[in-house]
Design a protein around this motif. Structure first.
Motif, PDB file in Angstrom:
ATOM      1  N   LEU A   1      -4.457   0.056   7.615  1.00 24.37           N
ATOM      2  CA  LEU A   1      -3.519  -0.735   6.808  1.00 24.37           C
ATOM      3  C   LEU A   1      -2.698  -1.665   7.696  1.00 24.37           C
ATOM      4  O   LEU A   1      -2.400  -2.799   7.307  1.00 24.37           O
TER       5      LEU A   1
ATOM      6  N   ILE B   1       3.754  -1.073   3.817  1.00 25.41           N
ATOM      7  CA  ILE B   1       3.110   0.250   3.790  1.00 25.41           C
ATOM      8  C   ILE B   1       4.204   1.283   3.538  1.00 25.41           C
ATOM      9  O   ILE B   1       5.221   1.301   4.237  1.00 25.41           O
TER      10      ILE B   1
ATOM     11  N   ALA C   1       0.856  -1.196   0.000  1.00 25.23           N
ATOM     12  CA  ALA C   1       0.000   0.000   0.000  1.00 25.23           C
ATOM     13  C   ALA C   1       0.886   1.238   0.000  1.00 25.23           C
ATOM     14  O   ALA C   1       1.789   1.358   0.831  1.00 25.23           O
TER      15      ALA C   1
END
Ligand code: NDP
Length: 300
Positions: free
Chosen positions: A86, A95, A37
Motif C-alpha cells: 500500500l 492507509i 485503504a
C-alpha cells in the motif's frame, strides 16, 4: 439548560461536503482520485461496523475506498507486506490500520511501517514529532475534529485556559498539542491529577477523553465554558426496557449543560467529526503527494 449544543453531526456533514467539492476539483483539474485503504485484522464486531461506515462515507465523497479484511491469525510478516504494498501504491493516499489489533501483532511496529505521508490516523512517530514541534503533519482525526468544533464555535482560541482530561496518545496528548498550537494555556489532567475538580473549574475549554461514563459533573465547570465530550461509553438503560443500553459521554450532560456555554452531545458530537477528519486527511495527503495546494479549513 443554558448551553448551546455543538452539533457535530451537522458540522461533520459540512466537512464531508467540502471534501467532496475538493475531490471533484482534483478529478476535474488533475485527473486525481484520492484513495483510502483500511486494513482490518480479525472479526471484532465494533471494528467491522467502523470499517463499513468509513468505506461508505469514503465512497460518498467520491474517493476510492479499499478495504483489506484479513484473518485474525494473519502473521506480522504478512501484515507488514500488505502495508509495504500500500505504501508503494500510487492510487492510495491514506492507509488506516483499524485498532486494536489481535494480541499477537505488534501495533507499534505496524504503525511505524506505514509511510508517514499516508498515515491519515496521524499515529506514526514522525507525525507525532512533527505535531509536537509545530510543523506540518498528519493530525490524529479525533483531536482534529475537536479543534474544528472549537474554532467554529469560539473563533480564535488564543489565551484561553484549556484543560484536557486524559493523556492517551490518540486523543489527550495530540489534543493538548493542537490547543497549544492555537495559543491556549493548556493543562493535561489524568488519573493521578490532584483535585481534578479545581483544575477543571478554571478552564474556558474542557476536553474530556477519559472513558468513564458521566464522570465530569456540572459543578466542576466554569460558567460559560465550552465542553467537548470525547467519551463514548455504553451503559445499561433499564428505563428503555430489560437488557437495553444507551451511549453516554465522559461528561454528565444534564448537569454540565446547565452551566456550560456550549457542549457537544453524545452521540452526535465528536464521533461524526472523527470520520469526517479521516476523509479530510486523505484529501490533504493526496494534495501533498502531488505538490498541490491543500484544501482550506480541513487541516490544523
Ligand atoms: P485511554 O483509556 O487510552 O485514556 C484514558 C485517559 O483518561 C488516561 O490518560 C487516564 O489517565 C485518564 N483517566 C482515567 N481515569 C481517570 C480519572 N478518574 N480522572 C482523570 N483521568 C482519568 O482512552 P482514549 O483516550 O483512547 O479514549 C478516551 C475516551 O474517548 C473513551 O471513552 C473512548 O471510547 C473515546 N474515544 C472517542 C472517539 C471518538 O471518535 N469520539 C475516538 C477515540 C476515543 P492515566 O493515563 O493516568 O491512566
Amino acid at each position: 439548560m443554558s448551553a448551546s449544543i455543538l452539533d457535530g453531526k451537522a458540522f461533520a456533514a459540512t466537512i464531508r461536503g467540502k471534501v467532496a467539492t475538493h475531490v471533484a476539483g482534483l478529478k476535474a483539474d488533475h485527473g486525481l482520485t484520492p484513495g483510502l485503504a483500511v486494513v482490518l485484522v480479525g472479526e471484532d464486531p465494533a471494528s467491522q461496523v467502523y470499517v463499513r461506515s468509513k468505506g461508505k462515507l469514503t465512497t460518498e465523497v467520491g474517493m476510492k475506498s479499499v478495504t483489506h479484511a484479513l484473518q485474525a491469525d494473519t502473521s506480522q510478516a504478512d501484515l507488514l507486506a500488505l502495508i509495504d504494498d500500500l505504501n508503494g501504491d500510487e492510487t492510495i493516499h491514506g492507509i488506516l490500520v483499524q485498532l486494536p489489533l489481535p494480541a499477537h501483532l505488534n501495533e507499534d511496529l505496524v504503525i511505524t511501517a506505514i509511510d508517514p505521508a499516508k498515515d491519515v490516523d496521524g499515529f506514526h512517530i514522525s507525525n507525532v514529532g512533527l505535531l509536537a514541534t509545530g510543523q506540518k503533519s498528519m493530525v490524529p482525526c479525533t483531536p482534529l475534529g475537536c479543534l474544528m468544533l472549537l474554532r467554529d464555535h469560539l473563533g480564535a482560541l488564543s489565551g484561553l485556559d484549556a484543560v484536557v482530561i486524559g493523556r492517551s496518545n490518540i486523543v489527550g496528548k495530540p489534543m493538548a498539542q493542537l490547543l497549544l498550537g492555537d495559543s491556549c494555556t493548556v493543562t493535561i489532567a489524568h488519573s493521578r491529577t490532584r483535585d481534578l475538580a479545581q483544575v477543571v473549574a478554571r478552564a474556558d475549554i474542557v476536553v474530556a477523553a477519559v472513558g468513564r461514563p458521566e464522570m465530569v459533573p456540572g459543578d466542576w465547570i466554569k460558567p460559560g465554558a465550552t465542553v467537548i465530550d470525547v467519551g463514548i461509553n455504553r451503559i445499561d438503560a433499564p428505563e428503555k426496557g430489560t437488557g437495553k443500553t444507551r451511549l453516554v459521554g465522559d461528561v454528565d450532560f444534564a448537569s454540565v449543560a446547565g452551566v456550560a456555554g456550549a457542549i457537544t452531545p453524545v452521540p452526535g458530537g465528536v464521533g461524526p467529526m472523527t470520520i469526517a477528519c479521516l476523509l479530510a486527511n486523505t484529501v490533504t495527503a493526496c494534495c501533498r503527494a502531488n505538490g498541490l495546494a491543500e484544501p482550506k479549513g480541513l487541516t490544523a
